[in-house]
Write a protein that holds these residues in place. Structure first.
Motif, PDB file in Angstrom:
ATOM      1  N   THR A 161      78.223  77.798 -11.941  1.00  0.00           N
ATOM      2  CA  THR A 161      77.327  78.926 -11.720  1.00  0.00           C
ATOM      3  C   THR A 161      77.327  79.274 -10.237  1.00  0.00           C
ATOM      4  N   ASP A 162      76.888  80.478  -9.956  1.00  0.00           N
ATOM      5  CA  ASP A 162      76.730  80.909  -8.574  1.00  0.00           C
ATOM      6  C   ASP A 162      75.369  80.410  -8.098  1.00  0.00           C
ATOM      7  N   SER A 163      75.361  79.316  -7.358  1.00  0.00           N
ATOM      8  CA  SER A 163      74.092  78.674  -6.977  1.00  0.00           C
ATOM      9  C   SER A 163      73.244  79.573  -6.080  1.00  0.00           C
ATOM     10  N   LYS A 164      73.877  80.332  -5.211  1.00  0.00           N
ATOM     11  CA  LYS A 164      73.106  81.204  -4.310  1.00  0.00           C
ATOM     12  C   LYS A 164      72.380  82.291  -5.096  1.00  0.00           C
ATOM     13  N   ALA A 165      73.116  82.894  -6.045  1.00  0.00           N
ATOM     14  CA  ALA A 165      72.500  83.929  -6.883  1.00  0.00           C
ATOM     15  C   ALA A 165      71.394  83.328  -7.745  1.00  0.00           C
ATOM     16  N   GLY A 166      71.643  82.103  -8.240  1.00  0.00           N
ATOM     17  CA  GLY A 166      70.633  81.429  -9.054  1.00  0.00           C
ATOM     18  C   GLY A 166      69.369  81.141  -8.283  1.00  0.00           C
ATOM     19  N   GLU A 167      69.533  80.653  -7.064  1.00  0.00           N
ATOM     20  CA  GLU A 167      68.370  80.368  -6.204  1.00  0.00           C
ATOM     21  C   GLU A 167      67.576  81.644  -5.913  1.00  0.00           C
ATOM     22  N   ALA A 192      61.820  85.471  -9.412  1.00  0.00           N
ATOM     23  CA  ALA A 192      61.043  85.248 -10.638  1.00  0.00           C
ATOM     24  C   ALA A 192      59.729  84.543 -10.314  1.00  0.00           C
ATOM     25  N   PHE A 193      59.771  83.636  -9.339  1.00  0.00           N
ATOM     26  CA  PHE A 193      58.548  82.919  -8.962  1.00  0.00           C
ATOM     27  C   PHE A 193      57.522  83.880  -8.356  1.00  0.00           C
ATOM     28  N   LYS A 194      58.004  84.886  -7.624  1.00  0.00           N
ATOM     29  CA  LYS A 194      57.085  85.899  -7.092  1.00  0.00           C
ATOM     30  C   LYS A 194      56.382  86.633  -8.228  1.00  0.00           C
ATOM     31  N   VAL A 195      57.142  86.951  -9.269  1.00  0.00           N
ATOM     32  CA  VAL A 195      56.564  87.625 -10.442  1.00  0.00           C
ATOM     33  C   VAL A 195      55.494  86.742 -11.080  1.00  0.00           C
ATOM     34  N   ILE A 196      55.800  85.458 -11.232  1.00  0.00           N
ATOM     35  CA  ILE A 196      54.827  84.520 -11.825  1.00  0.00           C
ATOM     36  C   ILE A 196      53.565  84.449 -10.975  1.00  0.00           C
ATOM     37  N   GLY A 254      76.377  88.806 -20.021  1.00  0.00           N
ATOM     38  CA  GLY A 254      75.034  88.568 -19.492  1.00  0.00           C
ATOM     39  C   GLY A 254      74.418  89.815 -18.873  1.00  0.00           C
ATOM     40  N   GLU A 255      73.102  89.814 -18.772  1.00  0.00           N
ATOM     41  CA  GLU A 255      72.367  90.935 -18.187  1.00  0.00           C
ATOM     42  C   GLU A 255      72.283  90.762 -16.667  1.00  0.00           C
ATOM     43  N   SER A 256      72.017  91.850 -15.989  1.00  0.00           N
ATOM     44  CA  SER A 256      71.833  91.794 -14.540  1.00  0.00           C
ATOM     45  C   SER A 256      70.517  91.095 -14.202  1.00  0.00           C
ATOM     46  N   HIS A 257      70.444  90.587 -12.984  1.00  0.00           N
ATOM     47  CA  HIS A 257      69.207  89.924 -12.558  1.00  0.00           C
ATOM     48  C   HIS A 257      68.026  90.884 -12.581  1.00  0.00           C
TER      49      HIS A 257
END
Length: 445
Positions: A21-27, A33-37, A73-76
């Motif tokens: 996986t692309d770790s930078k994109a994942g991070e 997502a955490f901001k949304v939460i 897969g869908e876009s981020h």
């Protein structure tokens, strides 16, 4: 790609030493997502202007959420929008007006504990793979046992009080006839267990699941407050023996689901001792009263139980799920009952004390570290803070009762002894009507 990458290891067209996986994109996605939460769940948790639920009918919600899984897969950005939608259309269980279930609210320490365990993704079966969480579970179980009033004991965290009750039923049966583990149900007498009419439905499910049969669950009559009547229990035990059945278990309820009733544990314990029956207390709801010096009297006699189910995820606000089965026996009965001795996992010649490998006393293999969220919350609040939660909940119930008594159109069913407040709302059209079958039929409708 293979040509571009020096020293590529290629098997069946797959580059084995390439990035999964692309770790930078994942991070970056986790961060966004955490901001949304934070913004949509945590910061709005106590905002009374928000809705408890943005209700949509199932077919409409299917269209809004775009549930279809595709080849690519869908876009981020699309995934973040899905996260927003999931939050928007879910029930906000931390909302001040979420009253429907026997749990509610948010505990920030328990939530952080869940973030940690979700990120670490542990499984609690051996010390080598889950050292911290096994020690935490041991410490929490020891403390819970102290509040029950036992000098020693054992226990395990399970996925729900229903599973804890099933564990207890199976454990009681194993104690009654240990040969069942190897030989199975054939040749056994008709086993019978006893519980109250107001018990949790999991007792029926457990009897069906374990092959005992729902017809062999004898439901004992309750009084006007929903408590098991000990004299009726005695009659039913004697009836079972006369029928040639083999009674093996009594389950008392400490905090019934609807009325919040506490069975008379001391009197039931007397009957269990007299007839040699395993005494289980389903305190999934009411067990948290043990933390309160003021209200622990509700569970007077619980120290005489052989096993107890207790769910800290209810009144104490530990995150779902957080449920323990506690057992008075300290002779490794749980392990004897459930052990399969998997040699590849529970080797006996490890470089540490293998008694910390507790996974063999569970019916699960993979198991979540549910004790951790309770432990971190307990560390943050202390026993005094947990006690305040219980006292506050019961004080709020008492306040609601007094308000109901003042209001026209509200009829209290009974004075509560726990946090359950049962009442009728009488609509204006029925307030002048005489109490009778027709009145109750219309009110029911």
């Amino acid at each position: 790609m293979a040509q571009k990458k020096k020293n590529a290891v290629l098997v069946d067209g797959v580059i084995l030493n390439g990035p999964i996986t692309d770790s930078k994109a994942g991070e970056k996605f986790v961060e966004e997502a955490f901001k949304v939460i934070m913004e949509e769940v945590i910061q709005k948790a106590d905002d009374i202007t928000q809705k408890v639920c943005e209700w949509r009918a199932p077919e409409m919600l299917k269209q809004i959420l775009d549930l279809e899984m595709r080849d690519t897969g869908e876009s981020h950005q699309k995934l973040l929008q899905l996260c927003q939608d999931v939050i928007q259309y879910s029930v906000k269980t931390s909302h001040p007006r979420f009253f429907n279930q026997l749990y509610a609210g948010i505990d920030y320490y328990s939530l952080v504990a869940r973030f940690i365990t979700e990120a670490l993704n542990p499984s609690v079966y051996t010390y080598e793979v889950s050292p911290v969480f096994l020690l935490v579970e041991e410490a929490v179980i020891k403390k819970m046992i102290e509040f029950i009033g036992w000098e020693e004991g054992d226990g395990i965290f399970n996925p729900g009080g229903s599973v804890s009750n099933m564990y207890a039923m199976n454990l009681a049966r194993y104690k009654f006839c240990p040969e069942i583990k190897e030989k199975g149900l054939s040749g056994l007498p008709r086993l019978v267990l006893f519980t109250s009419e107001e018990c949790h439905y999991s007792m029926k499910k457990a009897a069906a699941f374990l092959g005992i049969g729902t017809e062999n669950v004898y439901f004992i009559k309750t009084d006007e407050r929903g408590k098991m009547i000990p004299e009726e229990l005695e009659k039913q035990v004697q009836r079972a023996r006369k029928e040639g059945s083999a009674p093996f278990l009594v389950c008392a309820t400490a905090g019934t689901t609807v009325l919040g009733a506490f069975d008379p544990l001391d009197k039931i314990a007397d009957i269990c001792e007299k007839h040699g029956l395993w005494f289980h207390v389903d305190a999934s709801w009411g067990g948290s009263a043990l933390i309160s010096k003021k209200h622990c009297r509700l569970l007077h006699g619980i120290h005489r139980a052989d096993s107890v189910a207790w769910n800290p995820h209810k009144m104490l606000l530990a995150g779902i799920q957080c449920c323990a089965l506690l057992v008075k026996d300290n002779s490794d009965l749980l392990k004897k009952c459930y052990s399969a001795k998997a040699a590849y996992l529970f080797q006996q010649d490890k470089f540490y004390d293998v008694s910390y490998d507790t996974g063999d006393k569970s019916i699960q293999c993979s198991r979540r570290p549910d004790a951790f969220k309770f432990w971190l919350m307990w560390k943050a609040l202390g026993t005094t803070g947990l006690e305040e939660r219980v006292n506050r909940a019961l004080a709020l119930a008492r306040y609601l009762v007094e308000e109901i008594k003042k209001r026209e159109g509200f009829q209290l069913l009974l004075e509560p002894e726990y946090a359950n407040v049962c009442f009728w709302y009488i609509p204006p059209s029925l307030r002048q009507m005489e109490d009778g079958p027709e009145f109750w039929q219309k009110l029911h409708q």
